[in-house]
Design an enzyme around this catalytic site. Structure first.
Site, PDB file in Angstrom:
ATOM      1  N   LYS A 137      35.793  36.992  44.252  1.00 40.54           N
ATOM      2  CA  LYS A 137      34.499  36.923  44.943  1.00 40.54           C
ATOM      3  C   LYS A 137      34.583  37.653  46.282  1.00 40.54           C
ATOM      4  CE  LYS A 137      32.429  36.144  42.400  1.00 40.54           C
ATOM      5  NZ  LYS A 137      32.670  35.945  41.059  1.00 40.54           N
TER       6      LYS A 137
ATOM      7  N   TRP B  50      24.016  54.219  36.863  1.00 36.29           N
ATOM      8  CA  TRP B  50      25.344  53.907  37.418  1.00 36.29           C
ATOM      9  C   TRP B  50      26.251  54.985  36.825  1.00 36.29           C
ATOM     10  CZ3 TRP B  50      30.288  52.671  35.749  1.00 36.29           C
ATOM     11  CH2 TRP B  50      31.107  51.992  36.662  1.00 36.29           C
TER      12      TRP B  50
ATOM     13  N   GLU C 164      39.534  33.436  41.117  1.00 37.75           N
ATOM     14  CA  GLU C 164      38.084  33.619  41.244  1.00 37.75           C
ATOM     15  C   GLU C 164      37.678  33.728  42.726  1.00 37.75           C
ATOM     16  OE1 GLU C 164      35.856  34.544  39.395  1.00 37.75           O
ATOM     17  OE2 GLU C 164      33.961  33.832  40.175  1.00 37.75           O
TER      18      GLU C 164
ATOM     19  N   HIS D 279      57.866  34.561  45.448  1.00 39.60           N
ATOM     20  CA  HIS D 279      58.533  35.670  44.769  1.00 39.60           C
ATOM     21  C   HIS D 279      57.973  37.018  45.205  1.00 39.60           C
ATOM     22  CE1 HIS D 279      60.546  32.681  42.391  1.00 39.60           C
ATOM     23  NE2 HIS D 279      59.375  32.125  42.114  1.00 39.60           N
TER      24      HIS D 279
ATOM     25  N   ARG E  28      21.617  46.233  37.998  1.00 38.30           N
ATOM     26  CA  ARG E  28      22.514  46.686  36.930  1.00 38.30           C
ATOM     27  C   ARG E  28      23.240  47.969  37.286  1.00 38.30           C
ATOM     28  NH1 ARG E  28      21.097  44.476  31.689  1.00 38.30           N
ATOM     29  NH2 ARG E  28      22.422  46.098  30.887  1.00 38.30           N
TER      30      ARG E  28
ATOM     31  N   LYS F 229      26.462  44.898  37.201  1.00 42.57           N
ATOM     32  CA  LYS F 229      26.392  43.524  36.702  1.00 42.57           C
ATOM     33  C   LYS F 229      26.893  43.435  35.265  1.00 42.57           C
ATOM     34  CE  LYS F 229      25.256  39.216  36.770  1.00 42.57           C
ATOM     35  NZ  LYS F 229      26.280  38.373  37.420  1.00 42.57           N
TER      36      LYS F 229
ATOM     37  N   ASN G  33      21.417  54.871  28.170  1.00 44.10           N
ATOM     38  CA  ASN G  33      22.531  54.024  28.616  1.00 44.10           C
ATOM     39  C   ASN G  33      23.652  54.191  27.600  1.00 44.10           C
ATOM     40  OD1 ASN G  33      20.956  53.008  30.624  1.00 44.10           O
ATOM     41  ND2 ASN G  33      20.736  50.959  29.759  1.00 44.10           N
ATOM     42  N   GLY G  34      24.890  54.240  28.075  1.00 47.33           N
ATOM     43  CA  GLY G  34      26.013  54.371  27.151  1.00 47.33           C
ATOM     44  C   GLY G  34      26.769  55.659  27.405  1.00 47.33           C
TER      45      GLY G  34
ATOM     46  N   CYS H  11      23.500  50.855  33.473  1.00 48.76           N
ATOM     47  CA  CYS H  11      22.273  51.536  33.866  1.00 48.76           C
ATOM     48  C   CYS H  11      21.110  50.705  33.327  1.00 48.76           C
ATOM     49  CB  CYS H  11      22.232  52.918  33.263  1.00 48.76           C
ATOM     50  SG  CYS H  11      23.739  53.855  33.547  1.00 48.76           S
TER      51      CYS H  11
ATOM     52  N   GLU I  24      34.882  41.598  45.764  1.00 45.75           N
ATOM     53  CA  GLU I  24      33.784  42.386  45.218  1.00 45.75           C
ATOM     54  C   GLU I  24      32.599  42.523  46.161  1.00 45.75           C
ATOM     55  OE1 GLU I  24      32.617  40.940  41.333  1.00 45.75           O
ATOM     56  OE2 GLU I  24      32.643  38.865  41.975  1.00 45.75           O
TER      57      GLU I  24
HETATM   58  C1  G6P Z   1      31.157  42.728  35.587  1.00 49.92           C
HETATM   59  C2  G6P Z   1      30.489  41.810  36.597  1.00 49.92           C
HETATM   60  C3  G6P Z   1      31.296  40.524  36.723  1.00 49.92           C
HETATM   61  C4  G6P Z   1      31.471  39.866  35.361  1.00 49.92           C
HETATM   62  C5  G6P Z   1      32.096  40.822  34.346  1.00 49.92           C
HETATM   63  C6  G6P Z   1      32.012  40.265  32.933  1.00 49.92           C
HETATM   64  O1  G6P Z   1      32.347  43.212  36.113  1.00 49.92           O
HETATM   65  O2  G6P Z   1      30.373  42.436  37.847  1.00 49.92           O
HETATM   66  O3  G6P Z   1      30.615  39.626  37.589  1.00 49.92           O
HETATM   67  O4  G6P Z   1      32.272  38.731  35.489  1.00 49.92           O
HETATM   68  O5  G6P Z   1      31.391  42.066  34.342  1.00 49.92           O
HETATM   69  O6  G6P Z   1      30.660  40.188  32.575  1.00 49.92           O
HETATM   70  P1  G6P Z   1      30.072  39.270  31.457  1.00 49.92           P
HETATM   71  O7  G6P Z   1      28.606  39.569  31.445  1.00 49.92           O
HETATM   72  O8  G6P Z   1      30.740  39.680  30.165  1.00 49.92           O
HETATM   73  O9  G6P Z   1      30.383  37.860  31.790  1.00 49.92           O
END
Ligand code: G6P
Length: 621
Positions: free
Chosen positions: A498, A75, A494, A517, A27, A616, A101-102, A2, A501
């Site tokens: 991508k 969020w 990765e 497998h 965020r 984020k 937040n939290g 948030c 998400e």
């Molecule tokens: C969230 C984001 C990802 C990120 C992950 C770790 O899930 O959406 O893009 O890789 O957190 O975040 P950090 O800030 O610790 O790299």
């Protein structure tokens, strides 16, 4: 996850709060709200479900007047994203408003107790106990000596309330009876106090502050700031004064503007050549043939003597950690283990004084990564941060570290942070390797290759249109596989992440050999398979895996090394990357996959920068 913005100054707060929320929208974005105190000491509140633009529209119809206010973009954790659960939350008297937040873990028992004392609740959130708890102490008979000012009462009541909370919080508090004061406090959730000229902006993220001032105080854990029109006082929650340092916010407004790009993700993909150049700058010296990492120099001895390296991270940062596992073992000959930060604490990690703990995080605030760091620290490891956000909690709590210097990353899908993390981890491996056993000549070969990476990245980005056209006919396919071996296995993970998400396509990444497998049973012409197959030590083996897929009618796309014409025999489409050393290939091969995911999401009509359900920075466990 948030976002918090608060303002106290000589301007109208409303516009500043909404603009700040817009900058934080990446965020978290399921609802938002603002509360502003006006000159008559009235506290007015507006909340709305959905994007910040919905809140702005609502405010247009009847604005919030006043020069002190707090605001929030949410969020959802506790309670659905409906208006009654949006912040700010008021106490039952309507005088005290809080954004948070939290997560308050003991909110259930506190709520019961507050109800027994006469409080009423209107939301399903954990947050609502905070204003009510403050209110309880604020109004409690005999709690304060007679003559105590309302401002002092609010401050003391907030301190008392916070000591009752179990969990994490970053909060701001405003009260109609002390309209010239905002209180900010944090435990486990970041808060920054921007110190402007006659005004203060408090936020969970410097992005909402930087257009007002570049001077900021990063509140420490268990700290509180009491901000009034006369200044601010910082202390611990239990009122021990803290001499806080005003620091410079490291980035400029330009870096958080979209410029001519449609999305932040697109901008951040295209920034990679420049940002990786910035990441290398001042750290590798080709003339001297040396590598300088100022942030770990004081611990060089421990790094060289280490026997084991643990890496903890989440999401994309964890993938960067997996790349580093290969690099550290190959270059630094250091046994390396990589853990999901969220799992690390629930094992019995074996750590002694010869163990290095590398913690990777773009935001420096991911709660699981932070918890893993604290666990490793308690067990005696030297903790090294590989962090992007300067001044973040992880950056502050690690013993030493190397910043990415790739600028703020706003797109939820991480791109330049990944390549920045891999670059830093490669430099770290070389830093250790040279001090242990690597010859000067060999180091020079790596430095030279690293130095060429930014230009090579720029060349890959020229294929943007080709990648868009290529991916278009595949965009209706709902299942994809990404396969690679060795250094390309984490890149496959990765690439799949991508795509998942932002385009909501189901994708899996795995080591190419593992396909046999199980997953091979899924292969039909409806399932695109992306092979990451640059010229490397396992090239022939991957080509065999491509044959296996082709024999079963699979549709193959490949990422391969420039000049590799043979690969066209196996793949329908090829995205070429320039040749580099095998250890550095992930820095190049990931780029076509980032572009592929970006275009797939745009073609499918998704909001790339605000993918559904994602945040984020994940600050809850
Ligand atoms: C969230 C984001 C990802 C990120 C992950 C770790 O899930 O959406 O893009 O890789 O957190 O975040 P950090 O800030 O610790 O790299």
């Amino acid at each position: 996850m948030c976002g918090i913005v608060a303002y106290l100054g000589d301007k109208q707060a409303e516009g500043i709060l909404v603009e700040g929320l817009k900058r934080l929208e990446y965020r978290g974005y399921d609802s938002s709200g603002a509360a502003v105190c006006n000159a008559d000491g009235q506290l007015n509140l507006v909340r709305s479900v959905g994007r910040i633009s919905n809140l702005a529209e609502k405010l247009d119809k009847g604005h919030l007047s006043g020069t002190a206010g707090i605001a929030h973009t949410r969020w959802a954790t506790h309670g659905a994203p409906v208006e009654k659960n949006a912040h700010p939350h008021l106490d039952h008297t309507g005088k005290i408003a809080v954004v948070h937040n939290g997560i308050i873990e003991n909110f259930g028992s506190l709520k019961k107790w507050l109800i027994s004392k006469g409080a009423t609740f209107h939301s399903d959130t954990d947050t609502e106990v905070i204003p009510n708890l403050i209110s309880h102490f604020y109004h409690k008979e005999g709690q304060f000596e007679s003559g105590t000012t309302n401002a002092k009462k609010l401050e003391m009541a907030t301190r008392l309330a916070l000591t009752e909370l179990v969990g994490t919080y970053g909060i701001t508090v405003i009260c109609s009876e002390s309209p010239d004061m905002i209180i900010a406090a944090r435990k486990g959730s970041p808060l920054v106090l921007g110190v402007g000229d006659g005004e203060y902006i408090i936020s969970s993220d410097a992005a909402a502050i930087v257009n007002h001032t570049s001077r900021a105080i990063y509140l420490g854990d268990n700290e509180m700031a009491v901000v009034t029109r006369d200044g601010y006082i910082t202390s611990t929650i239990d009122n021990i004064p803290v001499a806080s340092k005003v620091e410079k916010i490291e980035y400029t407004l330009d870096e958080i503007e979209l410029a001519n790009y449609k999305h932040y993700m697109e901008k951040e993909i295209f920034e990679q050549p420049d940002k990786i150049r910035a990441c290398l700058s001042g750290r590798i010296d080709l003339n001297e043939g040396s590598i300088k990492l100022g942030g770990v120099m004081d611990h060089a001895r421990e790094l060289v003597q280490a026997r084991k390296l643990n890496i903890t991270a989440c999401g994309t940062a964890w993938h960067a950690g997996l790349v580093a596992e290969y690099i550290m073992e190959e270059l630094a000959m250091l046994p390396t283990e990589v853990d999901y930060a969220s799992e690390f604490r629930y094992r019995n990690p074996i750590i002694d004084q010869n163990t290095l703990q590398v913690v990777i995080s773009q935001s420096g605030e991911t709660i699981d990564t932070l918890a893993a760091l604290r666990e490793a620290k308690n067990r005696g490891a030297l903790c090294i941060g590989v962090v992007n956000a300067v001044g973040s909690t992880i950056a502050r709590e690690t013993d030493c570290g190397v910043y990415l210097h790739v600028g703020p990353e706003i797109g939820v899908a991480s791109t330049k942070a990944f390549t920045g993390q891999v670059t830093v981890l490669t430099m770290l491996a070389l830093f250790i390797a040279r001090r242990r056993h690597m010859s000067q000549q060999k180091l020079h070969t790596y430095l030279d290759a690293l130095n060429r990476i930014p230009d090579q990245m720029a060349k890959i980005l020229e294929q943007n249109d080709y990648i868009r056209q290529t991916v278009e006919p595949y965009c209706d396919k709902e299942n994809w596989l990404f396969l690679g071996r060795g250094y390309q296995f984490p890149v496959a993970l990765e690439g799949a992440l991508k795509l998942k998400e932002i385009s909501y396509i189901h994708a899996e990444g795995m080591p190419a050999a593992e396909m046999k497998h199980g997953p091979i049973a899924l292969i039909t012409k409806e399932m695109p398979v992306v092979f990451i197959v640059p010229k490397c030590s396992q090239y022939d083996k991957i080509v065999s895996n491509m044959e296996e897929v082709r024999a079963r009618g699979g549709r193959i796309l490949a990422v391969a090394t420039e000049g590799d014409e043979d690969i066209k025999k196996y793949a329908e489409h090829v995205f070429y990357v320039p040749d580099t050393l095998e250890e550095l290939q992930p820095l190049l091969t990931v780029l076509p996959l980032q572009m592929l995911a970006y275009h797939a999401a745009v073609i499918r009509g998704h909001d790339v920068d605000k993918p559904r359900n994602l945040a984020k920075s994940v600050t809850v466990e």
